[in-house]
Design a protein around this motif. Structure first.
Motif, PDB file in Angstrom:
ATOM      1  N   LEU A   1     -37.512 -12.296  13.936  1.00 22.07           N
ATOM      2  CA  LEU A   1     -37.948 -10.950  14.295  1.00 22.07           C
ATOM      3  C   LEU A   1     -39.412 -10.708  13.952  1.00 22.07           C
ATOM      4  CD1 LEU A   1     -37.150  -8.210  15.474  1.00 22.07           C
ATOM      5  CD2 LEU A   1     -36.360  -7.529  13.199  1.00 22.07           C
ATOM      6  N   ASP A   2     -39.880 -11.267  12.844  1.00 27.53           N
ATOM      7  CA  ASP A   2     -41.292 -11.096  12.482  1.00 27.53           C
ATOM      8  C   ASP A   2     -42.196 -11.728  13.534  1.00 27.53           C
ATOM      9  OD1 ASP A   2     -40.659  -9.733  10.175  1.00 27.53           O
ATOM     10  OD2 ASP A   2     -40.733 -11.518   8.890  1.00 27.53           O
ATOM     11  N   GLN A   3     -41.806 -12.891  14.042  1.00 26.35           N
ATOM     12  CA  GLN A   3     -42.613 -13.554  15.067  1.00 26.35           C
ATOM     13  C   GLN A   3     -42.584 -12.773  16.382  1.00 26.35           C
ATOM     14  OE1 GLN A   3     -40.489 -17.280  14.737  1.00 26.35           O
ATOM     15  NE2 GLN A   3     -42.247 -18.300  13.774  1.00 26.35           N
ATOM     16  N   VAL A   4     -41.415 -12.282  16.747  1.00 31.00           N
ATOM     17  CA  VAL A   4     -41.301 -11.479  17.965  1.00 31.00           C
ATOM     18  C   VAL A   4     -42.111 -10.191  17.833  1.00 31.00           C
ATOM     19  CG1 VAL A   4     -39.677 -10.149  19.389  1.00 31.00           C
ATOM     20  CG2 VAL A   4     -39.077 -12.440  18.614  1.00 31.00           C
ATOM     21  N   GLY A   5     -42.206  -9.685  16.609  1.00 28.49           N
ATOM     22  CA  GLY A   5     -42.983  -8.477  16.368  1.00 28.49           C
ATOM     23  C   GLY A   5     -44.467  -8.638  16.624  1.00 28.49           C
ATOM     24  N   GLU A   6     -44.936  -9.870  16.691  1.00 26.83           N
ATOM     25  CA  GLU A   6     -46.354 -10.123  16.953  1.00 26.83           C
ATOM     26  C   GLU A   6     -46.620 -10.492  18.414  1.00 26.83           C
ATOM     27  OE1 GLU A   6     -48.716  -9.438  14.784  1.00 26.83           O
ATOM     28  OE2 GLU A   6     -47.028  -8.709  13.573  1.00 26.83           O
ATOM     29  N   MET A   7     -45.617 -10.312  19.270  1.00 24.15           N
ATOM     30  CA  MET A   7     -45.772 -10.613  20.697  1.00 24.15           C
ATOM     31  C   MET A   7     -45.676  -9.323  21.511  1.00 24.15           C
ATOM     32  SD  MET A   7     -42.963 -13.660  20.942  1.00 24.15           S
ATOM     33  CE  MET A   7     -42.959 -15.083  19.843  1.00 24.15           C
ATOM     34  N   GLN A   8     -46.263  -9.358  22.692  1.00 25.48           N
ATOM     35  CA  GLN A   8     -46.080  -8.248  23.629  1.00 25.48           C
ATOM     36  C   GLN A   8     -44.756  -8.456  24.368  1.00 25.48           C
ATOM     37  OE1 GLN A   8     -49.256  -6.522  25.973  1.00 25.48           O
ATOM     38  NE2 GLN A   8     -50.797  -7.670  24.810  1.00 25.48           N
ATOM     39  N   VAL A   9     -43.695  -8.157  23.666  1.00 25.40           N
ATOM     40  CA  VAL A   9     -42.356  -8.238  24.224  1.00 25.40           C
ATOM     41  C   VAL A   9     -41.554  -7.072  23.656  1.00 25.40           C
ATOM     42  CG1 VAL A   9     -41.682  -9.858  22.394  1.00 25.40           C
ATOM     43  CG2 VAL A   9     -40.257  -9.628  24.419  1.00 25.40           C
ATOM     44  N   SER A  10     -40.769  -6.416  24.507  1.00 32.78           N
ATOM     45  CA  SER A  10     -39.988  -5.253  24.101  1.00 32.78           C
ATOM     46  C   SER A  10     -38.507  -5.507  24.287  1.00 32.78           C
ATOM     47  CB  SER A  10     -40.393  -4.015  24.918  1.00 32.78           C
ATOM     48  OG  SER A  10     -41.737  -3.658  24.662  1.00 32.78           O
ATOM     49  N   LYS A  11     -37.742  -4.973  23.376  1.00 31.52           N
ATOM     50  CA  LYS A  11     -36.287  -5.094  23.465  1.00 31.52           C
ATOM     51  C   LYS A  11     -35.743  -4.231  24.599  1.00 31.52           C
ATOM     52  CE  LYS A  11     -32.079  -4.229  20.713  1.00 31.52           C
ATOM     53  NZ  LYS A  11     -31.551  -3.751  19.408  1.00 31.52           N
ATOM     54  N   GLN A  12     -36.309  -3.034  24.740  1.00 32.26           N
ATOM     55  CA  GLN A  12     -35.737  -2.053  25.658  1.00 32.26           C
ATOM     56  C   GLN A  12     -36.796  -1.031  26.041  1.00 32.26           C
ATOM     57  OE1 GLN A  12     -33.169  -0.983  22.304  1.00 32.26           O
ATOM     58  NE2 GLN A  12     -33.429   1.142  22.887  1.00 32.26           N
TER      59      GLN A  12
END
Length: 776
Positions: free
Chosen positions: A600-611
């Protein structure tokens, strides 16, 4: 294997779906999506015979209990009533042995009945089985079951053990003390359970009737009472072609039931349960099922949505959604909310989220306003817990819990979640602490209900207080930024839960601003128009002091604006995060596949959204943003949104339709409809997706039919998908029912109102009295 084009019998076409092949490794799919219920209780549709990996769940709404001090409260899994131990010539019956032919398990949505039938061949014997089951909508405490067994090629000895089994748990957490067990007159079985912490008494009963060849058989059973279970066993010999009909009546009462709210006595509950059980037992399955069927007739008249589509699945999908919305909603008791999985599984522990206010409540606002009001009164009763949470966190007013259970419980979000694939540790769940937009979501829902219904009594008794107290929270939550000379909202989680600990999430900031502005408007109106009510609320909440604070801060709240490309930053840092190729995850067969590669920390640094995040803002506050800004942001954020939340697709569908991309909108609608009902065999293991089911209705009515409440007026701007020829549905507006029928070019309206109603259709005011037809 699931089959959605069931045409047998013809009368159930587009009213049912079926499982056509038994798969012991995919039990949970049908257990969830074929669940039965009535809002008071929900019964997961595990098979009568037992299998490894099954989840036998019976949940009674509102009966929350905490297993121990280290766990959060959850709906306890009540004793199992549905399991039957069936033996043929001494061999335990199981579909995992022998040959299974003509298998079908079907959920009849029209009548809310589960039917399963097949021919079982084992050791040379061929036997036909049929099982039927319902949870009564006419008698809320009642469950009915019926089994027929017919040997096809010879004589068999059949034994059936049936009773009440309290040995079940919530995935290992046992919520009940050992209770008293009794069998009255060798017929009426009773088991009492009491929750360990909340001390709620459950009183469950069961009784059986047997018919052989159509004649009732008064057989004396073998009785058995063991630890946490009580049962009886019937043994019969059946000749070839001779049919056993085995009926089971069951009743469930608890001390949390509304009729016992003034102080329950266990003896009274037992007497009531036994009286109800005896009445049901005497009437038999068919008579009581007829009561239940007639109750569902009224449901379908109340909520009817008809779609003439090139894709018949669309009609089935909306009926499926409405069915589940009805069986999950505690319309009988305002002290209870709707769980994120309804009453169909242990997922999210039965807790209520913003799912209710933003995704489910619109369905009830426009189809059954009294139920919408009951759900909002549940949130009013939760003000006690919301005020406690605000105080504990150093704020004023009412700070609603991210996850809610019993109204006074306050925050019940678990602290720890799934494993971090990088560190191997449990992931910290921050939403209960910093996902705070739920507070303004509830205020928005109160306003939405009031604007659509004109229910002034609700506002005077509950609504104004909720809006004013939530605004007090937001005013205390704002943080002054000296450099920018604006108020910020820092360290939050917005709707996009892949971005934690962000500053100035646009959705959160705009909704907080809306909440405060709304409170200012209503406070001033009350001071002038309802001085007595204003004085009462001022004495309770300190409204006058709050009004001064609101006036001082409202104009200086930071509201993110479009940049030079027209993009509104989702938060202070989103647009600076790295871009990654999301193609593998956009086409994923299961949600959350990005976490097979990143934590989750790595995903938090990307321009990607859950919803949907910015898109949700555009939907709720649509008149605050110009069309070109919506288009630019939709194009930017949609390609970065994985729709890993079931809440997301319906919002993107509605926005896509608004922006003229009907093909994409319809595709997103179908994806939303297939989250539970579709071919993926493990998408619903923990229960159905409540918000997505509400979202299906929203796609149809608020999306394709273009129904919106804007500025206190009812708007309609239809844009039907290419696959649809017609759609019709009921709509309530200011206390009046309007029947809406749309085809590709015309709109027909009929109302019961003797008053003249004003609607905005295609941007033009229209006066409606009686019937109206026009082109659009």
């Amino acid at each position: 294997m699931m089959h959605y084009n069931t045409t047998e019998p013809e009368e159930l076409k587009h009213w049912s779906f079926s499982e056509t092949e038994f798969d012991p490794l995919a039990l949970a799919k049908c257990e969830s999506i074929m669940s039965l219920g009535n809002g008071y209780m929900g019964l997961r549709s595990a098979a009568e015979e037992s299998y490894i990996g099954e989840k036998r769940n019976l949940f009674i709404n509102g009966t929350f209990n905490k297993f121990d001090q280290y766990e959060v409260t959850e709906l306890p899994n009540a004793a199992d009533i549905t399991r039957l131990d069936i033996r043929i010539d001494g061999v335990r019956f199981s579909l995992e042995r022998g040959e299974v032919r003509e298998y079908r398990r079907l959920l009849n949505l029209r009548d809310a009945e589960l039917v399963r039938g097949f021919v079982w061949e084992y050791q040379g014997k061929r036997i036909r089985f049929e099982f039927r089951r319902y949870v009564s909508l006419a008698h809320k405490h009642e469950i009915g079951m019926r089994m027929t067994v017919t040997p096809l090629n010879g004589r068999i000895s059949l034994s059936v053990t049936s009773g009440i089994d309290g040995q079940v748990s919530n995935s290992g957490s046992q919520h009940f003390h050992e209770g008293e067990k009794r069998i009255y007159d060798k017929t009426y079985i009773e088991l009492i359970q009491t929750t360990t912490e909340s001390k709620i008494d459950f009183v469950l009963g069961a009784a059986h009737r047997l018919f052989i060849g159509g004649t009732e058989a008064n057989l004396e059973p073998k009785m058995d009472i063991d630890r946490r279970r009580v049962a009886v066993t019937y043994t019969v010999d059946l000749e070839q072609g001779q049919t056993l009909e085995f009926e089971k009546a069951a009743a469930v009462f608890t001390s949390r039931d509304l009729e016992f709210a003034e102080g329950p006595r266990l003896d009274d509950i037992r007497e009531m349960m036994l009286a109800a059980l005896k009445e049901q037992h005497a009437a038999g399955y068919e008579r009581r099922f007829e009561d239940h069927r007639r109750a569902w007739e009224k449901v379908w008249d109340q909520y009817r949505v008809s779609i003439k589509s090139a894709e018949p699945f669309d009609q089935l999908a909306v009926r499926f959604a409405i069915y589940h919305l009805v069986i999950m909603t505690p319309s009988h008791d305002r002290r209870m909310g709707i769980g994120a999985k309804g009453l169909t599984g242990e997922g999210y522990k039965g807790h209520s989220f913003w799912d209710t206010e933003i995704f489910i409540l619109p369905f009830y606002i426009y189809t059954n306003p009294p139920v919408a009001r009951s759900l909002l009164e549940y949130r009013y009763l939760g003000l006690e817990g919301a005020r406690s949470k605000a105080l504990q966190n150093g704020y004023s007013g009412a700070m609603y819990p991210w996850e809610a259970a019993w109204p006074s419980d306050g925050e019940v979000t678990p602290e720890w979640g799934q494993v971090d694939i990088v560190t191997g540790k449990q992931t910290r769940i921050w939403s209960g602490v910093i996902e705070q937009h739920i507070t303004s979501d509830i205020a928005y829902a109160v306003w939405h209900y009031y604007m659509a219904t004109g229910d002034q009594e609700f506002m005077d008794s509950f609504g104004y207080e909720m809006i004013l107290d939530t605004a007090k929270f937001w005013a205390s939550r704002l943080e002054w930024n000296e450099e920018q000379q604006t108020y910020h909202i820092n360290n939050v989680v917005g709707p996009d839960e892949y971005k934690e600990h962000v500053n100035n999430n646009a959705f959160t900031n705009y909704m907080a601003h809306f909440n405060i502005r709304l409170a200012m408007t209503y406070a001033e109106e009350l001071r002038v128009q309802k001085p007595a009510l204003f004085d009462r609320l001022n004495s309770k909440l300190g409204v006058e002091a709050a009004m001064d604070e609101w006036s001082d801060k409202i104009g200086r709240i930071y509201l993110p604006k479009p940049n030079q490309d027209g993009i509104i930053p989702q938060d202070d840092t989103y647009l600076q995060k790295k871009l990654v190729d999301l193609t593998p995850y956009k086409s994923q067969a299961k949600v959350g596949s990005i976490f097979d590669d990143y934590n989750l920390d790595q995903v938090g640094e990307m321009q990607v959204s859950k919803q949907a995040d910015i898109m949700m803002l555009f939907f709720l506050l649509e008149d605050q943003f110009p069309l070109d800004v919506k288009k630019a942001n939709y194009d930017y954020y949609e390609e970065k949104t994985l729709h890993d939340s079931s809440l997301s697709l319906s919002t993107h569908c509605i926005l896509a339709n608004d922006l003229g991309d009907r093909e994409l909108a319809y595709r997103l609608f179908r994806r939303a409809a297939e989250i539970d009902l579709g071919p993926y065999m493990h998408s619903s293991d923990a229960g159905v997706h409540s918000a997505s089911l509400g979202g299906i209705w929203k796609c149809i009515v608020m999306g394709f039919a273009g129904v919106r409440m804007l500025g206190g007026a009812l708007h309609m701007n239809p844009r039907l998908p290419e696959a649809w020829e017609e759609v019709s549905f009921p709509l309530y507006w200011r206390g009046h029912r309007i029947e809406v029928h749309l085809d590709r070019t015309r709109i027909s309206l009929n109302t019961d109102s003797e008053e003249e109603l004003t609607l905005i259709i295609g941007g033009n005011p229209v006066k409606l009295t009686g019937a109206l037809q026009l082109s659009y």
